[in-house]
Structure formats: C-alpha cells, structure tokens
Design a protein around this motif. Structure first.
Motif, PDB file in Angstrom:
ATOM      1  N   LEU A 170       0.851  -1.185   0.000  1.00 36.46           N
ATOM      2  CA  LEU A 170       0.000   0.000   0.000  1.00 36.46           C
ATOM      3  C   LEU A 170       0.890   1.240   0.000  1.00 36.46           C
ATOM      4  N   ASP A 171       0.794   2.030  -1.063  1.00 36.36           N
ATOM      5  CA  ASP A 171       1.681   3.190  -1.205  1.00 36.36           C
ATOM      6  C   ASP A 171       1.281   4.345  -0.303  1.00 36.36           C
ATOM      7  N   GLY A 172       0.005   4.487  -0.019  1.00 32.54           N
ATOM      8  CA  GLY A 172      -0.456   5.596   0.796  1.00 32.54           C
ATOM      9  C   GLY A 172      -1.968   5.557   0.924  1.00 32.54           C
ATOM     10  N   VAL A 173      -2.500   6.545   1.626  1.00 36.82           N
ATOM     11  CA  VAL A 173      -3.947   6.670   1.769  1.00 36.82           C
ATOM     12  C   VAL A 173      -4.328   8.037   1.199  1.00 36.82           C
ATOM     13  N   VAL A 205      -9.115   0.383   1.837  1.00 35.37           N
ATOM     14  CA  VAL A 205      -8.357   1.628   1.795  1.00 35.37           C
ATOM     15  C   VAL A 205      -8.259   2.049   0.334  1.00 35.37           C
ATOM     16  N   ASP A 206      -8.818   3.191   0.025  1.00 37.99           N
ATOM     17  CA  ASP A 206      -8.856   3.659  -1.364  1.00 37.99           C
ATOM     18  C   ASP A 206      -9.420   2.583  -2.283  1.00 37.99           C
ATOM     19  N   VAL A 209      -3.327  -6.539   1.312  1.00 37.02           N
ATOM     20  CA  VAL A 209      -2.123  -5.705   1.329  1.00 37.02           C
ATOM     21  C   VAL A 209      -1.218  -6.161   2.465  1.00 37.02           C
ATOM     22  N   THR A 210       0.069  -5.820   2.378  1.00 36.30           N
ATOM     23  CA  THR A 210       1.010  -6.221   3.415  1.00 36.30           C
ATOM     24  C   THR A 210       0.722  -5.446   4.697  1.00 36.30           C
ATOM     25  N   SER A 267       2.198   1.319   8.350  1.00 36.80           N
ATOM     26  CA  SER A 267       3.116   2.452   8.222  1.00 36.80           C
ATOM     27  C   SER A 267       2.374   3.734   7.862  1.00 36.80           C
ATOM     28  N   GLN A 268       1.119   3.602   7.434  1.00 36.48           N
ATOM     29  CA  GLN A 268       0.311   4.769   7.094  1.00 36.48           C
ATOM     30  C   GLN A 268      -0.452   5.313   8.299  1.00 36.48           C
TER      31      GLN A 268
END
Length: 657
Positions: free
Chosen positions: A409-412, A475-476, A483-484, A490-491
């Motif tokens: 997951l790159d971000g929210v 998420v999104d 997702v990991t 981390s978000q």
C-alpha cells in the motif's frame, strides 16, 4: 487468544521427545562451534586411557618390586615405549617418572589418580539461587568442561561463549515472536508470565540440547574406551565390563518411573515462578495505586505467598531427584561391591597384581559412571522439557502474516471504508455487528458513545490491528486483507488510551514515531501537542530521561508526549483514543486546533467523550452495543429531538452545570 495462550498442564513423553528434537534445531545455527565443543569433550576423555597406568607402574614396580622386564601381565602397545625407558631405572627413578607423568596430566587436563572421578572438571555459573528462575538463569551463563587444566580452561571459555550465544539467539527469537502476535494477544494475560518465559524458560535449551547431543556421544566413547582397555589387558575377565554396563538398566529402573512426576513438578515450579514474577511486576507497576489505597499489606501478603510457593514447588523437584538417587543407590552399591570382591579375589589368587587392581577398578568406575549418565539422561532432561514446552507453546501461537501475493500500500489518498464489518472476541462477546462506515482524508471523524460501545474495537478494525470476522475493510477501494501488514500500518499513527513511554529521553520517546525526524520536526510536533513548554522546563529539557513508563511526568504530560510522537510520524491516518482526557481546557483547545490543521491532508479519527473535543468534527459517529446508532455533524445530530447523541450532550452539559 487467552485459551490459545494457555498450554496443557505438562507435555507427554512423546511431546517431550519432539520438544528436545525441536530445541536441537537451534544448535544448527552454530554447527562449527558445536563441533569444536564436541572435539574438546572427546579430548577430555584421553585421561581415561592414561590416568590409571602411572599408578599401576608405581605400585607394581616401585612398591611391590616386580621387575619392569617381567610384569604379571603385558602392557599395551601405547604404554610399552614408556616401560622400555624404565627397564634399567632405579625405584627412585620410577617414582619420579610416574610423578612427572601425573604432573603433566594435572597441568594439561587436571587429571590425577586412577579413575575419571579423580579428573578435575572446569565449570562456572555466573549466578546462584534455589528456585527454578535463578537456577535456569544459571544455564544461560554456564561454562563447563569434562577436563581441568589448560584444556579445561580453553573448553570452559569456549562453552561459555557458545552457551550465551545459543541462549541469546533462542530468546531473541521468542521476543521477536511475541512482537509478531496480534495486538489482542496479551489482553487477558499477565505480562510477568511472558517475561518469565523470555528470561527464565529459554535457558532450558542449554541443559536439554547439550545433554541430548553430548551425553550419548561422550559417555558412549568413554565406555568403549574403558572396555577396550579392559579387553586389551584382561580379556579373560569380561565380568567387570558386563557388571559396569548393568548400571544403564539400573539407572533406567530408578529414574523412568519418576520422569513423568519430575516433568509435572517442573511445570508447576515454572508456573509458580511466573506467577511470582507477574505479582512483582503488577505490584511495582501499580505502586502508586497500592499506596494511595493503603494496600501495601495486601500486596506484600500476595507476593509473599507467590514467592514462597515458587520455592516450595522447586523443593519438590529436589526431593524427586533425591528419591531417584536413593532408589538406585542400594542396587548400585551391590554392583560396586560385587565388582570389588571379584577383583580382590583375582589379586588373592595371583591372577592380577595389586597395580592391576587399581587399573581394573579405575576402568570399571569409568564404565559405571558413564552408564549412569546414559541411563539417567531421560530423567535429567525432564525439567528442561517443561521449560521448552512453555516457550515453544508461545512460539507456536498463530502470528499475523501477510496473505500470499499481498500488494504494498503506497499511501492513503481518499480514505478508509468499512463494509458490513463484524467482530467477535475469543470469549464470544460481539464487539461490532454489520458496521458500514467511511472516513475520508481531509476530515475529522469522531467516535462517541458509552463505555463498551465498541469505539476502540472499531478503530482497531479500521487500522488493521484486528481482523474482521466478516465484512471488508477497504483503503482507497483496496481490501486491506490483500495488502502487506507493514505497508498498511506504516500509514497509521495511533495514540492509545493507555500511554506507553520508555525509559529514555523525551526526544527519543517522541522520535520513536519517526526515527528520521529532525530536531525541528520534534519541536514542532511537541508544540502542536502542547508539550513544548513543560518539556523545556524539565531539568535537561528534551534530553531529560523519563524513567520507567515516564514515571517523572504527570498523566497529562505523558499524554501530550504520546500525541507529539504520533504527530511527528506524519502518517496519512491519525487515530487518537481519548487524547484529551487528562488535558486542561487551554491545552485541549490548542490540540483541537492542531488536529483540525492536521486533517487538511490526513484522515483524523478521534475517540472521545468530552464535547469540547468532538463538536468540531466533520463527522460524529455515535456507537452503542457495537452498532452505529447515529452519524453526522454536531449541528445535524443536535437537531434530532430525542436522538442518542443529543441525550449524550445534554447529560454532559447538565452535569457541567
């Protein structure tokens, strides 16, 4: 999780074998060092072949006057060269030569006399005690050798490092495993029990693994070497070898019936020690509450009872070992007496010399004691099995794992959505049921409701700390189950209701949220949390050490540092569980403004009861009995006559009035 955490009363015999085999795998991390330890052990057996011979030579040829050239029985080939040098020697020269050999053995391997029982052994323990905790802690710092002298010193040093490395490796794996358990793993558990397993149960691997690997090898080699010596010089008298080997079944008969009992007592002793550790941990952690309530006497009595129980349980172990020893003592004395009389008859009949008597009985002792080591092996590893059982049970608990093919997951960017999410605790309690909720980036969402309504549980589900029993968390638009775990968490920056601080500086406690944070970022986060003023007033400012659990700070100060730690993380999702419960009104308003500022590019979720904290939220979610009763802005919910939120607010304002 509590039911899964509680292991069975004790491991069965079959489980004990599996535990020991499992423990031996950890030695696979040190194959070269273990091989060297085994080599030292084998070298330590050399005195068994050499020790009795100087005494025989001295008795036969210096005391008895038997000519060197015509002994009653021939010497073996490896002794003959030494005998050849003494053919023309005087009695004094024979005495000096034999004394020189004994001195050499004493210096090299600490050996002197006629049997392995007169071989010095190097050993050391860096702590001492008389209960399971302190004795097993010894095993984590044990150095030992079958030899003394120079060889024993080298072996001791090598073993000490190997023992400490093995225990460090083993308990570090257990600590890592505990860190990987679900967040609810220790909800119902006494932390002292987990501490006991990490510190006092893990050293069981030393005793268990070393005995299982070293004892069969070294004891067998010792038996074969001593038997070979008897066969070489006294092959016409196999009675002594057979009699000495009878100590193996004798040891089994004396110990096998008590092995299960010893395992049970060891398990109980460890559990009693864990209880005492937990009681101490709880009493010290809550010392202020104890003193304020006048409960010192009760806590003292509780610890006194639990501490004494741990010693009492350990004494049961000692009694079991003593009983096993006594059970084998009488038949053991019978075997030793029979061997002694048999050998004495050979001397009287002139079949062997008096020096041969020392030689024969020395090798007999070696075989007998080594046989006892093999026979009693199963009995001696039972206590270790109990400790290994407690450790491996914890290590075998299911941990959080990423699904196969999980994406990062790159971000929210948009937000988090819960779709028909339900969750039930292990005891069957329904925490949430069919919850549908959307929390967006750029907004402040507040969870409100009575105690036990499911607010914190819902926040845990939203953040992935708990897995829903049914339903989906997205998420999104992406299912978080795909997702990991690390990329999702981390978000998130989460401020828990119970503040957790460490015995470190204020700066390092805040930096825990972001190890790469600059000094300016730490100061800015502290100001936003209303913590900068009191931090600068501390004796060393941001470099002030906080003590255990931040003991030098008030509850409100701890809370503000925890909030600063979350703010410096700069995560797109910020969750605060009762963030203003211990704040004064001015600090609270400052924090509310900071949260509003932070929500410009973050999803901010606040769990709170205080109206002043939640009324400015973009979305207020009122929960009761795990379900969403109402949602909307403060103005929208207050417009509902007889609404749950409105009653909640009216109760607060009426109480304040």
């Amino acid at each position: 999780m509590r039911e899964a955490f509680e292991e069975s009363e004790q491991p069965s015999s079959g489980e004990t074998v599996k535990l020991l085999l499992h423990a031996m795998r950890y030695l696979g991390a040190f194959p070269g060092r273990l091989a060297i330890k085994l080599g030292f052990g084998l070298l330590s057996l050399v005195p068994i072949l050499l020790m009795p011979w100087p005494a025989k030579i001295l008795v036969d040829h210096a005391v008895e006057g038997v000519p060197i050239a015509s002994p009653l029985r021939p010497y073996p080939v490896f002794i003959q060269p030494f005998i050849d040098t003494l053919r023309d020697a005087s009695i004094l020269e024979i005495v000096l030569a034999c004394a020189g050999i004994q001195v050499l053995l004493l210096v090299l391997v600490g050996a002197i006399g006629t049997s392995s029982r007169e071989t010095d052994q190097a050993e050391g323990y860096l702590a001492g005690g008389h209960d399971t905790a302190t004795t097993t802690e010894n095993e984590a710092n044990a150095g030992f050798s079958l030899a003394g002298g120079i060889l024993g010193y080298l072996d001791f040093r090598w073993t000490l490092r190997l023992t400490q490395s093995l225990n460090h490796y083993y308990r570090s794996r257990l600590f890592d495993r505990i860190q990987s358990l679900p967040i609810s793993a220790f909800d119902d558990e006494r932390i002292g029990d987990a501490v006991y397993r990490v510190m006092y149960d893990t050293p069981s691997i030393t005793n268990g693994s070393f005995r299982i690997i070293l004892t069969p090898v070294l004891a067998t080699v010792a038996i074969l070497a001593a038997a070979a010596m008897i066969q070489l010089s006294f092959g016409d008298h196999p009675y002594l070898v057979r009699t000495a080997l009878l100590f193996v079944p004798l040891s089994l008969i004396a110990t096998l019936p008590l092995a299960t009992i010893l395992r049970r007592f060891s398990t109980r002793s460890r559990k009693a020690g864990a209880t005492a550790t937990s009681t101490a941990e709880e009493g010290i952690s809550n010392v202020l509450a104890v003193q304020s309530l006048g409960g010192e006497g009760r806590e003292h009595s509780r610890f006194d009872r639990d501490s004494w129980d741990s010693f009492r349980r350990y004494r049961a172990l000692i009694r079991t070992g003593m009983f096993a020893f006594l059970l084998g003592l009488v038949p053991g004395l019978y075997l030793i007496g029979g061997a002694f009389l048999y050998t004495a008859d050979l001397v009287i009949d002139g079949e062997i010399s008096r020096g041969d008597f020392l030689l024969l009985f020395g090798f007999f002792s070696t075989i007998a004691f080594s046989s006892v080591e093999i026979g009693a092996l199963w009995f001696r590893v039972q206590s270790s099995a109990a400790g290994l059982h407690r450790v491996f049970h914890l290590m075998n608990l299911p941990v959080e794992k990423d699904p196969v093919g999980a994406q990062v997951l790159d971000g929210v960017r948009d937000g988090v959505r819960l779709e028909s999410v339900a969750f039930r605790y292990d005891d069957g309690t329904l925490a949430t049921a069919g919850v549908d909720l959307e929390a967006k980036v750029g907004q402040v969402t507040a969870f409100v409701g009575p105690a036990g309504a499911g607010k914190t549980t819902l926040a845990y589900l939203l953040c992935g700390y708990l897995k829903p029993e049914s339903g989906v968390v997205r998420v999104d638009g992406v299912d978080t189950a795909e997702v990991t775990r690390d990329s999702f968490r981390s978000q998130i920056a989460f401020v828990f209701q119970e503040t957790a601080l460490f015995d470190d500086t204020v700066e390092n406690n805040i930096r825990m949220g972001n190890p790469d944070a600059t000094e300016a970022e730490i100061r800015r986060a502290a100001r936003s949390a209303g913590a900068d003023d009191f931090i600068r007033a501390l004796p060393d400012g941001y470099a002030t050490r906080l003590g255990r659990s931040g003991g030098k700070l008030s509850v409100g100060q701890k809370q503000r540092i925890a909030i600063a730690r979350a703010l410096v993380r700069n995560a797109p999702v910020l969750v605060l569980d009762e963030p203003t419960s211990a704040l004064d009104p001015e600090t609270e308003q400052r924090l509310v403004r900071s949260l509003r500022e932070a929500s410009r590019d973050r999803l901010v979720l606040v769990i709170a009861h205080r109206l002043s904290t939640i009324r400015s939220a973009d979305q207020i979610v009122f929960l009761d009995e795990g379900a969403i009763v109402e949602r909307g802005s403060h103005e929208e919910l207050m417009a509902r006559t007889g609404g749950a939120y409105r009653r909640f607010v009216e109760l607060q304002t009426r109480g304040a009035a």
